[in-house]
Write a protein that holds these residues in place. Structure first.
Motif, short mmCIF file in Angstrom:
data_model
loop_
_atom_site.label_atom_id
_atom_site.label_comp_id
_atom_site.label_asym_id
_atom_site.label_seq_id
_atom_site.Cartn_x
_atom_site.Cartn_y
_atom_site.Cartn_z
N LEU A 459 3.40 -1.88 -8.86
CA LEU A 459 2.35 -2.52 -9.65
C LEU A 459 2.84 -3.85 -10.21
O LEU A 459 2.10 -4.85 -10.19
N GLN A 460 4.07 -3.87 -10.70
CA GLN A 460 4.62 -5.10 -11.27
C GLN A 460 4.75 -6.19 -10.20
O GLN A 460 4.40 -7.35 -10.43
N GLN A 468 0.68 -15.40 -9.15
CA GLN A 468 1.19 -16.63 -8.56
C GLN A 468 0.13 -17.35 -7.74
O GLN A 468 0.28 -18.54 -7.43
N ARG A 469 -0.94 -16.64 -7.40
CA ARG A 469 -2.01 -17.24 -6.62
C ARG A 469 -3.22 -17.60 -7.48
O ARG A 469 -4.35 -17.69 -6.99
N GLY A 470 -2.99 -17.75 -8.76
CA GLY A 470 -4.01 -18.33 -9.64
C GLY A 470 -4.78 -17.35 -10.49
O GLY A 470 -5.63 -17.77 -11.28
N ALA A 471 -4.55 -16.05 -10.34
CA ALA A 471 -5.28 -15.08 -11.15
C ALA A 471 -4.66 -14.98 -12.54
O ALA A 471 -3.46 -15.18 -12.73
N THR A 472 -5.50 -14.72 -13.56
CA THR A 472 -4.97 -14.45 -14.89
C THR A 472 -4.25 -13.11 -14.86
O THR A 472 -4.42 -12.32 -13.93
N LEU A 473 -3.44 -12.86 -15.88
CA LEU A 473 -2.66 -11.62 -15.88
C LEU A 473 -3.54 -10.37 -15.81
O LEU A 473 -3.27 -9.47 -15.02
N PRO A 474 -4.64 -10.27 -16.62
CA PRO A 474 -5.51 -9.08 -16.49
C PRO A 474 -6.14 -8.97 -15.10
O PRO A 474 -6.25 -7.88 -14.54
N ALA A 476 -4.94 -10.23 -12.29
CA ALA A 476 -3.88 -9.90 -11.33
C ALA A 476 -3.56 -8.42 -11.36
O ALA A 476 -3.36 -7.78 -10.31
N GLN A 477 -3.53 -7.83 -12.56
CA GLN A 477 -3.24 -6.40 -12.67
C GLN A 477 -4.37 -5.56 -12.07
O GLN A 477 -4.12 -4.56 -11.38
N SER A 478 -5.62 -5.98 -12.30
CA SER A 478 -6.76 -5.27 -11.71
C SER A 478 -6.73 -5.35 -10.19
O SER A 478 -6.99 -4.36 -9.50
N GLN A 479 -6.40 -6.52 -9.67
CA GLN A 479 -6.31 -6.69 -8.21
C GLN A 479 -5.18 -5.84 -7.63
O GLN A 479 -5.30 -5.26 -6.55
N ALA A 480 -4.07 -5.76 -8.37
CA ALA A 480 -2.94 -4.95 -7.91
C ALA A 480 -3.31 -3.48 -7.86
O ALA A 480 -2.97 -2.78 -6.89
N ILE A 484 -3.48 -1.11 -4.45
CA ILE A 484 -2.78 0.17 -4.31
C ILE A 484 -3.78 1.27 -3.92
O ILE A 484 -3.49 2.11 -3.05
N GLY A 485 -4.97 1.24 -4.54
CA GLY A 485 -5.99 2.23 -4.20
C GLY A 485 -6.43 2.14 -2.74
O GLY A 485 -6.60 3.16 -2.07
N ARG A 486 -6.58 0.90 -2.26
CA ARG A 486 -6.96 0.72 -0.86
C ARG A 486 -5.87 1.21 0.08
O ARG A 486 -6.15 1.78 1.14
N GLN A 487 -4.62 0.98 -0.29
CA GLN A 487 -3.51 1.45 0.54
C GLN A 487 -3.47 2.97 0.61
O GLN A 487 -3.21 3.55 1.67
N VAL A 488 -3.71 3.62 -0.52
CA VAL A 488 -3.76 5.09 -0.54
C VAL A 488 -4.88 5.58 0.37
O VAL A 488 -4.70 6.53 1.16
#
Length: 532
Positions: A459-460, A468-474, A476-480, A484-488
């Protein structure tokens, strides 16, 4: 049917017999095409009618079951009411039902029309074979059946590609509407070119004189058994199996119809189905092997395109094209195996074919996200190598030791085994896929929890990547988390498909010992065309 009149071309009425062969092959091509043309269009049908992918698969299984049911009755109906009349009725009904399938407004209407289409189509293949046998002298029947066999083999090859192209560029409705003009053309040709031999008119008159009637009770019991079995297999996973009152009731009806059919078919003087054939070691083993082969053929034809479209982003056209090389190999192998079967015992060829198909299924258990088009095309080629080693020798092996009056029943039962096996195979694969997706989902999410160090590290890293690609921290965390959900979801899908291919591999391996217990036959003898 091998009468003197047959040899003279009793079914042609003076018409060139090769023209007759082309006409009946065209109609049969259209019927066999419909066993596979809708397979790659199931995602379009699912979306267009607003149903799940499991429900959309019923479009395939209902056709196969209804097709198998009518096969057991087609021989008697053709003899009792006239082969030409029966064939024309089947062709007209099939064409009309195809058009209605293309105009279906919901899943229920589509399934109803597919059942009608399957009933009509089931009578066309065995009658086509009989027409060919009566149109050619014995010395040329092998060539005629070779042409017919090519049509039967080419249709499943073209089906997925044609269905994919029509679905991508027009609409899934055209997978069925295309039969309209072809059916009308074939009907006109059959009407003007195919005649009823005098020998069949005499046989029909003799049946009427003896008062022999159609075994409606036996037919009803077989139809109820197969229909109820398919409902249980199709709805079991959705309705939680025997926790559902509906499934319990339908299972009881299925079992009762099966139990009642055994004494009826064994004691009836003219049963709709000669159940004694299934009790013979030779024919019974061939029947089971053909069912297993149908399960592999139809299941892979449906689930490979689904896998390619769902996880690899293929269009329906490209998913269909992935199956085409295997079909071309099958067509070429048909002629090679035809020659080989004159020198090698059928049981060894069948066992080799089943082993090759099992190896192809094992090869497919290596699926992962970075595979290319040719991996799937090559796996289909392996299947294409194995199928002719079963389809051609199994005819000679199954007809060995049968009386001439049993060959029509044997042909119908083999065709029915292929279709019923295909339907059951699709249902089993669908249930394995659904169940194992749930199981793998449960196992995978056990590791996707905040307390897991590996999850926190992943997740980190992903959060940092998106930031690093322009998303805000919240963001970026939501996208991460979403990534992970899509990978599962992707991994549980791959693992479930691997389990499906393992299941099909085991089914194919079961055919190997069954083939090896077959008796040796006198090479160069055997039936023709029954395995189509």
């Amino acid at each position: 049917m091998a009468s003197a009149e047959s040899a003279a071309g009793g079914a042609t009425g003076g018409t060139n017999p090769w023209l007759i062969a082309l006409v009946v092959s065209l109609a049969t091509f259209m019927e066999v095409l419909d066993t596979t043309i809708a397979n790659v269009a199931l995602r379009y049908i699912s979306g267009g009618l607003g149903v799940s992918s499991d429900e959309a698969s019923w479009v395939v299984t209902t056709y196969l079951v209804s097709n198998a049911i009518v096969l057991v009755a087609s021989s008697f109906i053709a003899k009792r009411y006239g082969r030409r009349s029966f064939y024309l009725a089947c062709l007209a009904t099939f064409t009309l039902a195809s058009i209605l399938c293309g105009l279906a407004w919901n899943l229920e209407s589509l399934l109803l029309f597919r059942v009608i289409q399957g009933f009509a189509g089931g009578g066309m293949v065995p009658v086509s074979q009989s027409i060919l046998a009566d149109s050619f002298p014995p010395a040329k029947r092998g060539q005629a059946f070779a042409l017919f066999g090519v049509a039967v083999v080419v249709a499943p090859v073209i089906g997925p590609t044609l269905g994919g192209y029509l679905s991508d560029n027009y609409s899934w409705h055209w997978c069925f509407l295309i039969n309209g003009p072809v059916g009308v053309f074939a009907f006109a040709l059959v009407w003007f070119l195919v005649k009823e031999p005098d020998s069949l008119r005499k046989e029909r008159a003799e049946l009427r004189r003896k008062g022999i009637r159609f075994d409606i009770v036996g037919f009803a019991l077989v139809a109820i058994f197969l229909g109820a079995l398919e409902v249980v297999l199709d709805r079991g996973q959705t309705d939680d199996w025997f926790n559902s009152t509906f499934i319990i009731v339908v299972s009881a009806i299925c079992a009762l119809a099966f139990l009642l059919s055994i004494p009826w078919l064994l004691t009836k003087e003219n049963p709709v189905l000669d159940a004694r054939l299934l009790g013979q070691r030779q024919f019974g083993s061939c029947f089971i092997v053909m069912g297993a082969t149908g399960a592999i053929l139809i299941s892979t034809t449906q689930f490979l395109p689904e896998l390619l479209q769902e996880f690899y982003g293929y269009t329906a056209t490209w998913a269909g094209l992935a199956l085409s090389p295997g079909g071309l190999v099958t067509m070429m192998m048909m002629f090679m195996v035809g020659r080989l079967s004159s020198h090698v015992q059928p049981k060894y060829l069948i066992a080799l074919g089943a082993a090759i198909i099992a190896a192809a299924m094992w090869d497919l258990t290596r699926v992962y996200g970075d595979l290319n088009f040719w991996f799937f095309a090559e796996s289909r080629i392996y299947i294409g190598l194995g199928l002719p080693l079963i389809f051609i020798p199994i005819t000679s092996a199954s007809y060995f030791g049968l009386r001439p009056d049993q060959t029509d029943q044997a042909s119908a039962l083999l065709n029915g085994a292929r279709n019923t096996g295909g339907s059951i195979g699709v249902s089993i694969a669908s249930n394995v896929l659904a169940h194992r997706e749930q199981w793998h989902q449960s196992r995978l999410v056990e590791h996707v929890v905040p307390t897991e160090p590996a999850y926190q590290q992943t997740l980190q890293s992903l959060t940092q990547y998106f930031a690093q690609r322009g998303a805000t921290l919240p963001e970026a965390q939501s996208q991460a988390i979403a990534f992970i959900g899509r990978q599962v979801d992707t991994q549980r899908g791959f693992l479930a498909y691997i389990d499906v291919f393992y299941t099909l591999m085991l089914i194919s391996l079961c055919a190997v010992p069954l083939a090896l217990i077959l008796k040796n036959i006198k090479l160069g003898e055997g039936g023709g065309g029954g395995a189509h």
